[in-house]
Design an enzyme around this catalytic site. Structure first.
Site, PDB file in Angstrom:
ATOM      1  N   PRO A  88       0.964  -1.330  -0.007  1.00 49.15           N
ATOM      2  CA  PRO A  88      -0.119  -0.122  -0.071  1.00 49.15           C
ATOM      3  C   PRO A  88       1.064   1.161  -0.138  1.00 49.15           C
ATOM      4  O   PRO A  88       0.362   2.396  -0.323  1.00 49.15           O
ATOM      5  CB  PRO A  88      -0.668  -0.061   1.282  1.00 49.15           C
ATOM      6  N   GLU A 115       0.337  -7.922   7.899  1.00 48.75           N
ATOM      7  CA  GLU A 115       0.400  -6.481   8.049  1.00 48.75           C
ATOM      8  C   GLU A 115       1.693  -5.722   7.293  1.00 48.75           C
ATOM      9  O   GLU A 115       1.626  -4.668   6.966  1.00 48.75           O
ATOM     10  CB  GLU A 115       0.797  -5.980   9.541  1.00 48.75           C
ATOM     11  N   ARG A 153      -0.890  -6.998 -21.826  1.00 48.48           N
ATOM     12  CA  ARG A 153      -1.559  -6.702 -23.028  1.00 48.48           C
ATOM     13  C   ARG A 153      -0.756  -5.536 -23.800  1.00 48.48           C
ATOM     14  O   ARG A 153      -1.274  -4.834 -24.785  1.00 48.48           O
ATOM     15  CB  ARG A 153      -2.852  -6.132 -22.818  1.00 48.48           C
ATOM     16  N   ASP A 168      -6.176   2.194 -27.093  1.00 55.35           N
ATOM     17  CA  ASP A 168      -6.947   2.001 -25.826  1.00 55.35           C
ATOM     18  C   ASP A 168      -7.460   3.501 -25.092  1.00 55.35           C
ATOM     19  O   ASP A 168      -6.515   4.537 -25.442  1.00 55.35           O
ATOM     20  CB  ASP A 168      -6.145   1.466 -24.919  1.00 55.35           C
TER      21      ASP A 168
HETATM   22  C1  9D3 Z   1      -2.764  -0.678   9.315  1.00 53.95           C
HETATM   23  C2  9D3 Z   1      -1.986  -0.455   7.948  1.00 53.95           C
HETATM   24  N1  9D3 Z   1      -2.359  -1.095   6.606  1.00 53.95           N
HETATM   25  C3  9D3 Z   1      -1.934  -0.080   5.787  1.00 53.95           C
HETATM   26  C4  9D3 Z   1      -2.978   0.244   4.972  1.00 53.95           C
HETATM   27  C5  9D3 Z   1      -1.783  -2.246   6.758  1.00 53.95           C
HETATM   28  C6  9D3 Z   1      -1.858  -3.117   5.619  1.00 53.95           C
HETATM   29  C7  9D3 Z   1      -2.997  -3.314   5.032  1.00 53.95           C
HETATM   30  C8  9D3 Z   1      -3.147  -4.169   3.825  1.00 53.95           C
HETATM   31  C9  9D3 Z   1      -0.834  -3.878   5.153  1.00 53.95           C
HETATM   32  C10 9D3 Z   1      -0.884  -4.623   4.068  1.00 53.95           C
HETATM   33  C11 9D3 Z   1      -2.246  -4.836   3.444  1.00 53.95           C
HETATM   34  C12 9D3 Z   1      -2.272  -5.651   2.350  1.00 53.95           C
HETATM   35  N2  9D3 Z   1      -2.385  -5.059   1.092  1.00 53.95           N
HETATM   36  C13 9D3 Z   1      -1.328  -5.251   0.273  1.00 53.95           C
HETATM   37  O1  9D3 Z   1      -0.459  -6.010   0.497  1.00 53.95           O
HETATM   38  C14 9D3 Z   1      -1.495  -4.471  -1.234  1.00 53.95           C
HETATM   39  C15 9D3 Z   1      -1.873  -3.277  -1.437  1.00 53.95           C
HETATM   40  C16 9D3 Z   1      -3.367  -2.800  -0.768  1.00 53.95           C
HETATM   41  O2  9D3 Z   1      -3.855  -3.104   0.065  1.00 53.95           O
HETATM   42  N3  9D3 Z   1      -4.042  -1.778  -1.874  1.00 53.95           N
HETATM   43  C17 9D3 Z   1      -3.496  -1.198  -2.987  1.00 53.95           C
HETATM   44  N4  9D3 Z   1      -2.429  -1.702  -3.426  1.00 53.95           N
HETATM   45  C18 9D3 Z   1      -1.940  -2.938  -2.732  1.00 53.95           C
HETATM   46  S1  9D3 Z   1      -0.386  -3.554  -3.404  1.00 53.95           S
HETATM   47  C19 9D3 Z   1      -0.462  -4.634  -1.993  1.00 53.95           C
END
Ligand code: 9D3
Length: 265
Positions: A88, A115, A153, A168
């Protein structure tokens, strides 16, 4: 192009490899795709891939040793690949990033769970960190599939037919025009006359016009970021005049026009 996903849920990728354009790209050797189970590189009787966070707190953290072992194995299978951590906190994925990634020889996609991953793997083993948008997923697997899908793609020859990634939405910076197929009348709604006319010049004009208007209405941000050509500006100006005309004709007839409204023409 070589894709290797590192995950504790490799089975999630099976149906993804087995359908549509991705399946065909694999069959035609345009891409090579595999999911490696991080657990296969974990030590001990229980082959744990996660552990409690130092400093306390809820949730688990992915252990560094199995991840680095899996990354090393993947890098050996596909040298000169770029290693991307799906997180994230990464930079946001879009068509431009897809194009950038499509120019690399291979991608090793590290899918986090829990996490997050131990911070120490980022420094030496990760080239890039990518997020697919501002919403919370349960792990990086879907994000990895999104990236593999969008990048595949873009590889010449993967789309088949006369389709081309260049045509596209987004590549061109505007949304696609409305599309219709048979029947000619569906639930009382007709296909725009111009599309049945066979007049290709008029059809192209209509498509450009509806593309621009639709982009203006739904995604102003795209138009603002884009350089418009002379004919495109003219189309929007004409549309603007048409709307102004419609409004002034209306206020001419309306009895509840606000004081000070112009009542001419
Ligand atoms: C409490 C803090 N969280 C961060 C927003 C912890 C957390 C939440 C969800 C840590 C990892 C995740 C899992 N998400 C992913 O691994 C992830 C992700 C996403 O949640 N949103 C957008 N892109 C991606 S790429 C990997």
């Amino acid at each position: 192009m070589n894709f290797i996903a590192l995950t504790i849920f490799p089975e999630m990728f099976i149906p993804f490899w087995e359908h549509g354009i991705i399946k065909r790209a694999i069959e035609q050797n345009k891409i090579c795709a595999a999911a490696i189970n991080i657990r296969d590189y974990a030590q001990g009787r229980h082959r744990e891939t996660d552990d409690r966070p130092y400093g306390g707190g809820s949730g688990m953290v992915m252990k560094p040793e199995p991840l680095t072992a899996a990354i090393r194995a993947a890098a050996e299978q596909a040298p000169s690949s770029r290693t991307i951590l799906l997180t994230p906190q990464g930079r946001c994925f879009n068509q431009k990033v897809a194009r950038e990634l499509a120019s690399s020889e291979g991608l090793i996609l590290v899918c986090g769970r829990y996490e997050g991953v131990d911070e120490r793997i980022c420094h030496e083993f990760i080239d890039d960190e990518i997020s697919i948008g501002d919403y919370v997923l349960t792990g990086g697997e879907l994000a990895a599939m999104v990236i593999i899908d969008a990048v595949t793609r873009m590889i010449p020859g993967t789309l088949g037919g006369e389709d081309s990634a260049e045509k596209d939405s987004f590549s061109d910076g505007v949304l696609k025009h409305p599309q219709y197929t048979r029947p000619r009348v569906f639930e009382g709604m007709e296909v725009p006359e111009v599309l049945l006319s066979g007049n290709h010049k008029e059809i192209e004009k209509w498509r450009l016009k509806t593309s621009l208007i639709r982009t203006f209405l739904k995604r102003k941000d795209l138009l603002k970021a884009r350089h418009m050509s002379g004919p495109e500006i003219e189309i929007l100006q004409k549309w603007c005049r048409d709307i102004e005309k419609l409004i002034s004709d209306q206020s001419l007839h309306s009895s509840d026009a606000l004081p000070g409204d112009q009542q001419k023409r």
